[in-house]
Enzyme design. Structure first.
Site, PDB file in Angstrom:
ATOM      1  N   ASP A  44       0.819  -1.213   0.000  1.00 45.90           N
ATOM      2  CA  ASP A  44       0.000   0.000   0.000  1.00 45.90           C
ATOM      3  C   ASP A  44       0.848   1.256   0.000  1.00 45.90           C
ATOM      4  O   ASP A  44       1.997   1.261   0.445  1.00 45.90           O
ATOM      5  CB  ASP A  44      -1.019   0.045   1.146  1.00 45.90           C
ATOM      6  CG  ASP A  44      -0.711  -0.893   2.260  1.00 45.90           C
ATOM      7  OD1 ASP A  44      -1.502  -1.805   2.474  1.00 45.90           O
ATOM      8  OD2 ASP A  44       0.346  -0.704   2.920  1.00 45.90           O
ATOM      9  N   ASP A  46       0.404   4.804   1.316  1.00 45.97           N
ATOM     10  CA  ASP A  46      -0.366   5.739   2.126  1.00 45.97           C
ATOM     11  C   ASP A  46       0.057   7.161   1.811  1.00 45.97           C
ATOM     12  O   ASP A  46       1.244   7.451   1.659  1.00 45.97           O
ATOM     13  CB  ASP A  46      -0.142   5.458   3.614  1.00 45.97           C
ATOM     14  CG  ASP A  46      -0.634   4.071   4.001  1.00 45.97           C
ATOM     15  OD1 ASP A  46      -1.527   3.540   3.309  1.00 45.97           O
ATOM     16  OD2 ASP A  46      -0.131   3.509   4.993  1.00 45.97           O
ATOM     17  N   ASP A 119       6.432   5.286  14.621  1.00 47.00           N
ATOM     18  CA  ASP A 119       7.169   4.347  15.483  1.00 47.00           C
ATOM     19  C   ASP A 119       8.690   4.369  15.326  1.00 47.00           C
ATOM     20  O   ASP A 119       9.410   4.650  16.268  1.00 47.00           O
ATOM     21  CB  ASP A 119       6.600   2.912  15.390  1.00 47.00           C
ATOM     22  CG  ASP A 119       6.478   2.365  13.979  1.00 47.00           C
ATOM     23  OD1 ASP A 119       6.881   3.048  13.028  1.00 47.00           O
ATOM     24  OD2 ASP A 119       5.978   1.230  13.834  1.00 47.00           O
TER      25      ASP A 119
HETATM   26  N1  LIG Z   1       1.909   0.675  15.491  1.00 48.65           N
HETATM   27  C1  LIG Z   1       2.206   1.501  14.514  1.00 48.65           C
HETATM   28  C2  LIG Z   1       1.824   1.201  13.207  1.00 48.65           C
HETATM   29  C3  LIG Z   1       2.141   2.083  12.200  1.00 48.65           C
HETATM   30  N2  LIG Z   1       2.804   3.236  12.461  1.00 48.65           N
HETATM   31  C4  LIG Z   1       3.113   4.194  11.378  1.00 48.65           C
HETATM   32  O1  LIG Z   1       2.172   4.026  10.320  1.00 48.65           O
HETATM   33  C5  LIG Z   1       2.828   3.608   9.112  1.00 48.65           C
HETATM   34  C6  LIG Z   1       1.970   2.613   8.344  1.00 48.65           C
HETATM   35  O2  LIG Z   1       1.743   1.494   9.122  1.00 48.65           O
HETATM   36  P1  LIG Z   1       1.438   0.043   8.549  1.00 48.65           P
HETATM   37  O3  LIG Z   1       0.786   0.147   7.215  1.00 48.65           O
HETATM   38  O4  LIG Z   1       0.787  -0.743   9.624  1.00 48.65           O
HETATM   39  O5  LIG Z   1       2.873  -0.641   8.386  1.00 48.65           O
HETATM   40  P2  LIG Z   1       4.061  -0.296   7.438  1.00 48.65           P
HETATM   41  O6  LIG Z   1       5.101   0.450   8.184  1.00 48.65           O
HETATM   42  O7  LIG Z   1       3.532   0.295   6.187  1.00 48.65           O
HETATM   43  O8  LIG Z   1       4.756  -1.672   7.133  1.00 48.65           O
HETATM   44  P3  LIG Z   1       4.145  -3.063   6.802  1.00 48.65           P
HETATM   45  O9  LIG Z   1       2.948  -2.867   5.947  1.00 48.65           O
HETATM   46  O10 LIG Z   1       5.255  -3.777   6.166  1.00 48.65           O
HETATM   47  O11 LIG Z   1       3.795  -3.588   8.168  1.00 48.65           O
HETATM   48  C7  LIG Z   1       4.149   3.057   9.580  1.00 48.65           C
HETATM   49  O12 LIG Z   1       5.134   3.091   8.577  1.00 48.65           O
HETATM   50  C8  LIG Z   1       4.485   3.976  10.749  1.00 48.65           C
HETATM   51  O13 LIG Z   1       4.950   5.211  10.283  1.00 48.65           O
HETATM   52  C9  LIG Z   1       3.171   3.534  13.772  1.00 48.65           C
HETATM   53  O14 LIG Z   1       3.770   4.562  14.002  1.00 48.65           O
HETATM   54  N3  LIG Z   1       2.858   2.667  14.779  1.00 48.65           N
END
Ligand SMILES: Nc1ccn([C@@H]2O[C@H](COP(=O)(O)OP(=O)(O)OP(=O)(O)O)[C@@H](O)[C@H]2O)c(=O)n1
Length: 426
Positions: A44, A46, A119
């Protein structure tokens, strides 16, 4: 049909362009920027913007937007079946996290502040896909280059806000083969016992991603080092206890050559599911695996496969000593290839011969008509032969199948004769 990734990517660039044309700032944010810089494929894309959720809806129209996450400032823009959806989030600062998982409220803010609430530095960058420029307020590029997972700002605050991040830290470190920065590690140890506020589904989802990956052994070792394993699978330490057993568990996880969660779970739980070797129990009770599967709400398929592998891994490792029909009955089960791979990983971890599993592997490649011949009889045949349908049917059909695999009967007529003679004994 799932959306086409290239089309989703192009659509998200269009979303950025449209927001910019309407006078707003718009950028790719988070995981997709990290993946882009790592040269990995993203699922995705975002988008983050300074437009408010209402403004985002105005730009794309109410028909093409869904306000599902609007209270957190997230609007979903719908691109249709092929292009999929893109989430557009207003830059925000999270306000309080009383449940340890989600913010109580949000305040709309700037890109820089939005980066601070995220994060890890590698997840805190923005990218302008139109100008092809990275915006990095948190040192993400440097950490990405050095292969380091580091919390943004104070790690204690980041994990206090959201306990799921502890598992994400391990997942990113293990799957990318990155180091985990020391202060981030310390904070995880501090909060490990709070992991239980995370829902079973989210824990399972993270574990799946860690264990499917090639670096699963590193993930397991990190979970253990960070004391998260004591919380997640306390069953392991009470039984696996012994350092030698852990080392064998690590080795088998490392040697598993199939990207499968159930096979990896079976290897992880293997010692916990063995009753004490000292009391000489020949069978492997799988209750601990069942309890863990229920706790993590694993799917029925996963649960069954894990238990099945645990039940039969001993046998498959000795496949060359097992009577053919018995082995054949195992090999015709759907997860048999996983069983063979798990068995092979165990043998290699023990540094002993893989002859047994290799034999099984060669037999599973037999032509279908030899390995898994069409059944001689089905329920319909029994009814036609005048038997009343009932609970006995399945037992009878299984017995017929066994006779067939043992090559004691070869035709439907012989099968019906067998049923006639044996009915009362089955
Ligand atoms: N518990 C979390 C989940 C997400 N994020 C933030 O939201 C973004 C998007 O989250 P997500 O789509 O869940 O994960 P990704 O980082 O995109 O990675 P993946 O899809 O590989 O898990 C992250 O990169 C991070 O900046 C965060 O701060 N804390």
């Amino acid at each position: 049909m799932p959306p086409d990734l290239a089309a989703t990517r192009a659509f998200s660039i269009e979303v950025v362009q449209q927001l910019k044309q309407a006078g707003f700032q718009a950028l790719w944010a988070g995981g997709c920027v990290r993946d882009l810089l790592l040269g990995r494929e993203s699922k995705d894309f975002d988008v983050a913007t300074n437009a408010t959720p209402d403004e985002v809806r105005d730009v794309f129209g109410h028909d093409h937007t869904l306000p599902i996450g609007a209270s957190f400032g997230v609007i979903t823009v719908n691109g249709g079946r092929r292009r999929g959806q893109v989430e557009v989030a207003t830059f925000r600062t999270d306000m309080g996290y009383s449940d340890g998982r989600r913010p109580d409220a949000v305040r709309f803010s700037s890109a820089e502040e939005d980066a601070q609430r995220r994060d890890f530095t590698i997840n805190g960058m923005f990218y302008d896909p139109v100008e092809e420029k990275v915006l990095d307020y948190v040192g993400g590029q440097r950490d990405l280059k050095n292969g380091l997972v580091r919390s943004i700002g104070n790690p204690y605050l980041r994990f206090e806000e959201d306990k799921l991040r502890m598992l994400r830290a391990v997942r990113f470190s293990s799957t990318f083969a990155f180091d985990l920065e020391l202060a981030t590690q310390r904070a995880i140890r501090e909060f490990a016992s709070h992991i239980h506020v995370v829902s079973a589904e989210r824990i399972a989802a993270e574990m799946r991603r860690m264990l499917v990956d090639n670096h699963r052994m590193i993930a397991v070792r990190m979970l253990r080092d960070l004391t998260l394993m004591d919380e997640l699978l306390p069953e392991l330490d009470s039984v696996v206890g012994h350092a030698l057993r852990w080392s064998e568990t690590y080795q088998s996880l490392e040697r598993l050559q199939v990207a499968d969660f159930s096979a990896a779970m079976a290897l992880l739980l293997r010692y916990a599911c063995q009753r004490s070797v000292l009391n000489g129990e020949p069978h492997r009770p799988v209750e601990p695996a069942a309890a863990i599967a229920a706790r993590w709400k694993l799917t029925n398929d996963e649960t069954k496969t894990i238990q099945w592998i645990l039940r039969h891994e001993g046998l498959i490792r000795r496949a060359d000593e097992v009577a053919w029909p018995k082995l054949q009955r195992l090999l015709i089960q759907e997860p048999a290839p996983l069983l063979i791979e798990a068995g092979r990983a165990i043998q290699r971890a023990k540094a002993i011969s893989t002859e047994g599993v290799d034999y099984a592997r060669s037999r599973i490649e037999l032509p279908e008509e030899d390995l898994n011949p069409a059944p001689l009889l089905n329920g319909g045949d029994l009814i036609q032969a005048g038997y009343q349908p009932g609970p006995q049917f399945q037992r009878v059909l299984e017995a017929v199948r066994d006779e067939q695999l043992e090559k004691r009967i070869a035709t439907t007529a012989e099968a019906l004769d067998f049923v006639k003679v044996q009915w009362d004994n089955l």
